[in-house]
Write an enzyme that holds these catalytic residues in place. Structure first.
Site, PDB file in Angstrom:
ATOM      1  N   HIS A 181      -4.162   5.768   3.162  1.00  0.00           N
ATOM      2  CA  HIS A 181      -3.411   4.473   2.515  1.00  0.00           C
ATOM      3  C   HIS A 181      -4.241   3.946   1.512  1.00  0.00           C
ATOM      4  O   HIS A 181      -5.414   4.171   1.530  1.00  0.00           O
ATOM      5  CB  HIS A 181      -3.023   3.450   3.555  1.00  0.00           C
ATOM      6  CG  HIS A 181      -4.035   2.727   4.202  1.00  0.00           C
ATOM      7  ND1 HIS A 181      -4.631   1.595   3.543  1.00  0.00           N
ATOM      8  CD2 HIS A 181      -4.261   3.027   5.397  1.00  0.00           C
ATOM      9  CE1 HIS A 181      -5.257   1.137   4.622  1.00  0.00           C
ATOM     10  NE2 HIS A 181      -5.342   2.009   5.858  1.00  0.00           N
TER      11      HIS A 181
ATOM     12  N   CYS B  45      -8.700   3.947   9.729  1.00  0.00           N
ATOM     13  CA  CYS B  45      -7.899   4.950   8.620  1.00  0.00           C
ATOM     14  C   CYS B  45      -8.728   5.279   7.372  1.00  0.00           C
ATOM     15  O   CYS B  45      -9.834   5.011   7.313  1.00  0.00           O
ATOM     16  CB  CYS B  45      -6.844   3.784   7.951  1.00  0.00           C
ATOM     17  SG  CYS B  45      -5.400   3.452   9.243  1.00  0.00           S
TER      18      CYS B  45
END
Length: 206
Positions: free
Chosen positions: A170, A181
């Site tokens: 992301h 992430c």
């Protein structure tokens, strides 16, 4: 309809001839009785009875069946990948040809791949900090979320592409480590979001 009546009359006359012949002694044969009965009819009706039957119309020719259309088998990218005998290394990356996205944790880089070649990248990334290290392995993309917000950290995660539980590509800071992430720039996050499909494999290499 008229021919049917004539035939009925012939049968009646023939039967009458047979019966009368039997009463008088020598009974004529059925064929002789019918012939005699027809002879008693007017000439016009004799022609109607004795005229040969019209031949039955020939059955229309059935054209040969058209050849069956070829069956087109559509396979997804994952199905095609699954039948490969052995994956090969993708030059310029630490990943193999089964991957659609490649992440190099030690080199802080990521790529998009297709059919054993690079289609995008390398692009810079940041990954998990101490205590939240991004685990290596090969994982399928599970879902996308364009305007995702973390329910744990109450943080925006634009253009999220999830591939390992709560871990996703992301848009995020390239100067700060994440909670697991893979952070990408806005441009790269948009590219990954638009290029990866559900089921595509992400290969993460330590």
């Amino acid at each position: 309809m008229r021919v049917r009546r004539v035939l009925a009359l012939v049968v009646v006359v023939a039967l009458t001839g047979l019966l009368s012949g039997a009463a008088g002694g020598a009974a004529p044969t059925a064929e002789a009785a019918v012939t005699a009965a027809v002879g008693l009819l007017p000439a016009r009706l004799q022609e109607a009875v004795t005229a040969p039957a019209a031949p039955a119309p020939a059955a229309p020719a059935v054209p040969d069946a058209a050849p069956a259309a070829p069956v087109v088998l559509q396979q997804s990218r994952q199905q095609v990948t699954s039948v490969r005998v052995a994956p090969v290394d993708v030059p310029g990356t630490p990943c193999t040809s089964i991957a659609r996205a490649c992440v190099d944790l030690s080199g802080d880089q990521a790529w998009l791949l297709d059919d054993g070649g690079i289609t995008y990248g390398p692009v810079p990334i940041t990954s998990g900090r101490a205590g939240f290290r991004t685990p290596p392995g090969t994982f399928p993309v599970t879902f996308h979320s364009r305007d995702h917000v973390s329910s744990i950290y109450d943080a925006p995660m634009p253009y999220s592409v999830f591939f390992n539980g709560g871990i996703a590509f992301h848009q995020g800071s390239l100067s700060q480590l994440s909670h697991g992430c893979i952070h990408l720039s806005r441009t790269a996050a948009q590219e990954f979001f638009g290029s990866l499909d559900r089921g595509d494999l992400v290969q993460v290499v330590a």
